[in-house]
Design an enzyme around this catalytic site. Structure first.
Site, mmCIF file in Angstrom:
data_model
loop_
_atom_site.group_PDB
_atom_site.id
_atom_site.type_symbol
_atom_site.label_atom_id
_atom_site.label_comp_id
_atom_site.label_asym_id
_atom_site.label_seq_id
_atom_site.Cartn_x
_atom_site.Cartn_y
_atom_site.Cartn_z
ATOM 1 N N TRP A 149 0.734 -1.206 0.127
ATOM 2 C CA TRP A 149 0.080 0.116 -0.088
ATOM 3 C C TRP A 149 0.823 1.116 0.145
ATOM 4 O O TRP A 149 1.219 1.669 1.208
ATOM 5 C CB TRP A 149 -1.034 0.107 1.159
ATOM 6 C CG TRP A 149 -1.936 -0.987 1.306
ATOM 7 C CD1 TRP A 149 -2.945 -1.259 0.442
ATOM 8 C CD2 TRP A 149 -1.715 -2.187 1.785
ATOM 9 N NE1 TRP A 149 -3.425 -2.422 0.521
ATOM 10 C CE2 TRP A 149 -2.924 -3.191 1.678
ATOM 11 C CE3 TRP A 149 -0.810 -2.792 2.750
ATOM 12 C CZ2 TRP A 149 -3.175 -4.380 1.904
ATOM 13 C CZ3 TRP A 149 -1.063 -4.054 3.095
ATOM 14 C CH2 TRP A 149 -2.410 -5.006 2.759
ATOM 15 N N HIS A 163 -6.814 1.916 2.486
ATOM 16 C CA HIS A 163 -7.877 1.051 2.363
ATOM 17 C C HIS A 163 -8.720 1.191 3.319
ATOM 18 O O HIS A 163 -8.623 2.398 4.239
ATOM 19 C CB HIS A 163 -7.547 -0.335 2.427
ATOM 20 C CG HIS A 163 -6.408 -0.746 3.636
ATOM 21 N ND1 HIS A 163 -5.950 -2.003 3.730
ATOM 22 C CD2 HIS A 163 -5.943 0.056 4.441
ATOM 23 C CE1 HIS A 163 -5.073 -1.952 4.956
ATOM 24 N NE2 HIS A 163 -4.972 -0.701 5.272
ATOM 25 N N ARG A 189 -3.966 6.061 -3.023
ATOM 26 C CA ARG A 189 -2.680 5.116 -3.234
ATOM 27 C C ARG A 189 -1.516 5.857 -4.035
ATOM 28 O O ARG A 189 -1.958 6.496 -5.090
ATOM 29 C CB ARG A 189 -2.913 3.745 -3.753
ATOM 30 C CG ARG A 189 -3.602 3.091 -2.544
ATOM 31 C CD ARG A 189 -3.364 1.440 -2.663
ATOM 32 N NE ARG A 189 -4.514 0.669 -1.928
ATOM 33 C CZ ARG A 189 -4.916 -0.308 -1.904
ATOM 34 N NH1 ARG A 189 -4.351 -1.282 -2.920
ATOM 35 N NH2 ARG A 189 -5.656 -0.957 -1.171
ATOM 36 N N GLN A 203 -13.551 1.761 -1.684
ATOM 37 C CA GLN A 203 -13.701 0.465 -1.426
ATOM 38 C C GLN A 203 -15.012 0.442 -0.531
ATOM 39 O O GLN A 203 -15.529 1.362 -0.265
ATOM 40 C CB GLN A 203 -12.330 0.124 -0.673
ATOM 41 C CG GLN A 203 -11.396 0.021 -1.384
ATOM 42 C CD GLN A 203 -10.101 -0.756 -0.618
ATOM 43 O OE1 GLN A 203 -10.001 -0.495 0.680
ATOM 44 N NE2 GLN A 203 -9.049 -1.228 -1.051
ATOM 45 N N VAL A 246 -5.472 -11.128 8.110
ATOM 46 C CA VAL A 246 -6.593 -12.047 8.167
ATOM 47 C C VAL A 246 -5.837 -13.414 7.832
ATOM 48 O O VAL A 246 -4.682 -13.548 7.454
ATOM 49 C CB VAL A 246 -7.446 -12.230 6.680
ATOM 50 C CG1 VAL A 246 -8.642 -10.939 6.892
ATOM 51 C CG2 VAL A 246 -6.493 -11.795 5.546
ATOM 52 N N ALA A 303 -13.712 -10.621 7.255
ATOM 53 C CA ALA A 303 -13.651 -9.387 6.719
ATOM 54 C C ALA A 303 -13.383 -9.536 5.125
ATOM 55 O O ALA A 303 -12.849 -10.496 4.832
ATOM 56 C CB ALA A 303 -12.502 -8.554 7.365
HETATM 57 C C1 FA5 Z 1 -6.799 -4.452 0.286
HETATM 58 O O1 FA5 Z 1 -7.046 -3.003 0.286
HETATM 59 C C2 FA5 Z 1 -7.332 -5.009 1.615
HETATM 60 N N1 FA5 Z 1 -7.864 -4.053 2.866
HETATM 61 C C3 FA5 Z 1 -8.580 -5.784 1.367
HETATM 62 C C4 FA5 Z 1 -9.127 -6.733 2.544
HETATM 63 C C5 FA5 Z 1 -9.892 -6.158 3.286
HETATM 64 C C6 FA5 Z 1 -8.456 -8.096 2.512
HETATM 65 C C7 FA5 Z 1 -10.226 -7.324 4.539
HETATM 66 C C8 FA5 Z 1 -8.859 -8.933 3.452
HETATM 67 C C9 FA5 Z 1 -9.709 -8.409 4.483
HETATM 68 P P1 FA5 Z 1 -6.232 -4.652 -2.228
HETATM 69 O O2 FA5 Z 1 -5.171 -3.640 -1.988
HETATM 70 O O3 FA5 Z 1 -5.964 -5.921 -2.889
HETATM 71 O O4 FA5 Z 1 -6.492 -4.932 -0.495
HETATM 72 O O5 FA5 Z 1 -7.505 -3.752 -2.561
HETATM 73 C C10 FA5 Z 1 -8.682 -4.483 -2.712
HETATM 74 C C11 FA5 Z 1 -9.456 -4.199 -4.057
HETATM 75 O O6 FA5 Z 1 -9.277 -2.508 -4.400
HETATM 76 C C12 FA5 Z 1 -8.726 -4.477 -5.235
HETATM 77 O O7 FA5 Z 1 -9.336 -6.231 -5.352
HETATM 78 C C13 FA5 Z 1 -9.227 -3.946 -6.330
HETATM 79 O O8 FA5 Z 1 -10.549 -4.287 -6.830
HETATM 80 C C14 FA5 Z 1 -9.280 -2.504 -5.723
HETATM 81 N N2 FA5 Z 1 -8.081 -1.728 -5.914
HETATM 82 C C15 FA5 Z 1 -6.882 -1.872 -5.579
HETATM 83 N N3 FA5 Z 1 -5.999 -1.033 -5.809
HETATM 84 C C16 FA5 Z 1 -6.673 -0.081 -6.744
HETATM 85 C C17 FA5 Z 1 -6.359 1.056 -7.511
HETATM 86 N N4 FA5 Z 1 -5.091 1.420 -7.320
HETATM 87 N N5 FA5 Z 1 -7.212 1.543 -8.285
HETATM 88 C C18 FA5 Z 1 -8.585 1.033 -8.455
HETATM 89 N N6 FA5 Z 1 -8.903 -0.174 -7.844
HETATM 90 C C19 FA5 Z 1 -8.011 -0.789 -6.865
#
Ligand code: FA5
Length: 338
Positions: A149, A163, A189, A203, A246, A303
């Site tokens: 992140w 997030h 991000r 999100q 998790v 979660a």
């Molecule tokens: C997370 O942010 C974790 N907090 C999710 C989580 C929550 C896991 C609870 C377990 C338990 P991640 O970085 O993969 O995970 O982002 C989650 C989703 O956000 C991705 O699957 C995607 O759909 C979206 N996402 C991530 N980065 C971007 C981006 N730069 N632009 C648009 N959508 C994004």
């Protein structure tokens, strides 16, 4: 002199011309003033008569000036009104009605789906502290997982949440299980943007905590969501993945059928898993510090966190996430909803 002055005053066409006449007759060096001065040499009888005469002339000129000034002002006002006349019969310009942004529409729809499953929607701060965004989520400083992140840091040491997961901890600090919540909101991000990555996106976080909650409950919730969004034939797949907060961690994919081609494929929508014991401990420790009882020692929970723009892209076949926030009306107008 009186006749001359009156003629000039009648002929004056502007306030400036009138002022000039006034100075020429009544000013310090004006003709009337001069005439008053010239009375010095006269004997008293003559002086008196001459003085009265000049005073009458003065009054007559002053009156004429005043009247002409009023006339000119009235004419100017009339001309101005005529010039600036508004045509009130002209049809107005219709204001384009506003609409909700496509990301807001999807987010509302998602929140609605989970409300129907008994979830409560809560929101949290976008300017977060390091503790809630990282440490309490089992991501200590220097842990390599922080690289997952890329973070915008604020000058006062806060950060823009990367997030919605920090709300898991914030909520647990203040509430006692069992509960089920969803957290819609913006996240940020510090990464190079491309077709699937924006620096700001939305999100939806989910958190369900209670006794006996299992991964099967997670899958059930996600399946219900997928069916609500993509129809009764939607399918959900969980596959192993890693998030420090998790254990086990999964990625969830949704089977999506393109309505135009009839072809289906698995699409990654978000991350999920069973709440890590370290997260429950961080929440309980914070509660203890605040004088609250520990309530997370005998519960389990799941979660999830999903990308809202991704869901919209899947639904509508939007090829590039950067369309969402480039403010192109031609794009935004394709998703009308007042
Ligand atoms: C997370 O942010 C974790 N907090 C999710 C989580 C929550 C896991 C609870 C377990 C338990 P991640 O970085 O993969 O995970 O982002 C989650 C989703 O956000 C991705 O699957 C995607 O759909 C979206 N996402 C991530 N980065 C971007 C981006 N730069 N632009 C648009 N959508 C994004």
């Amino acid at each position: 002199m009186l006749e001359e002055a009156l003629a000039e005053i009648r002929a004056a066409a502007s306030l400036e011309a009138l002022q000039e006449i006034k100075v020429r007759f009544l000013g310090k060096k004006g003709r009337l003033t001069q005439a008053f001065k010239a009375m010095k040499g006269l004997d008293p009888e003559e002086r008196k008569a001459r003085g009265q005469e000049l005073n009458r002339v003065k009054q007559a000129i002053e009156k004429a000036l005043e009247e002409r000034e009023a006339e000119i002002k009235a004419a100017e006002l009339a001309a101005k009104l005529e010039r600036e006349r508004e045509d009130v019969s002209l049809p107005g310009l219709a204001l384009a009605p506003g609409g909700f942004h496509v990301a807001t529409q999807i987010l509302d729809e998602l929140v609605d789906v989970f409300r129907r499953m008994g979830y409560q929607a809560v929101t949290g701060p976008e300017a977060e502290d390091e503790f809630h965004n990282f440490d309490a989520l089992n991501i200590p400083p220097h842990h390599p997982a922080r690289d997952m992140w890329d973070t915008f840091w604020l000058e006062d040491g806060h950060l823009l949440r990367t997030h919605t997961s920090p709300m898991q901890v914030r909520y647990m600090e203040a509430h006692t299980p069992p509960f089920q919540i969803v957290v819609p909101g913006k996240v940020y991000r510090h990464e190079a943007t491309d077709a699937t990555h924006e620096a700001m996106f939305h999100q939806l976080e989910g958190l369900a905590v209670g006794e006996g909650i299992t991964l099967a409950h997670l899958k059930g919730a996600l399946l219900t969501m997928a069916r609500a969004l993509y129809g009764e034939n939607a399918k959900v797949r969980l596959q192993p993945s890693f998030f420090p907060f998790v254990e086990p961690g999964v990625e969830f994919l949704v089977w999506w059928t393109d309505p135009r081609t009839g072809e289906g494929r698995w699409l990654e929508v978000g991350g999920a898993g069973m709440v890590h014991p370290a997260v429950f401990k961080a929440a309980d420790d914070a509660r203890e510090k605040a004088g609250l009882p520990r309530v997370y020692e005998n519960v389990t929970g799941f979660a999830f966190g999903l990308g809202v723009e991704r869901i919209a892209m899947l639904r509508y076949g939007i090829p590039d996430v950067r369309y969402f926030y480039s403010n192109r009306l031609a794009f935004l107008r394709q998703f009308p909803r007042p």
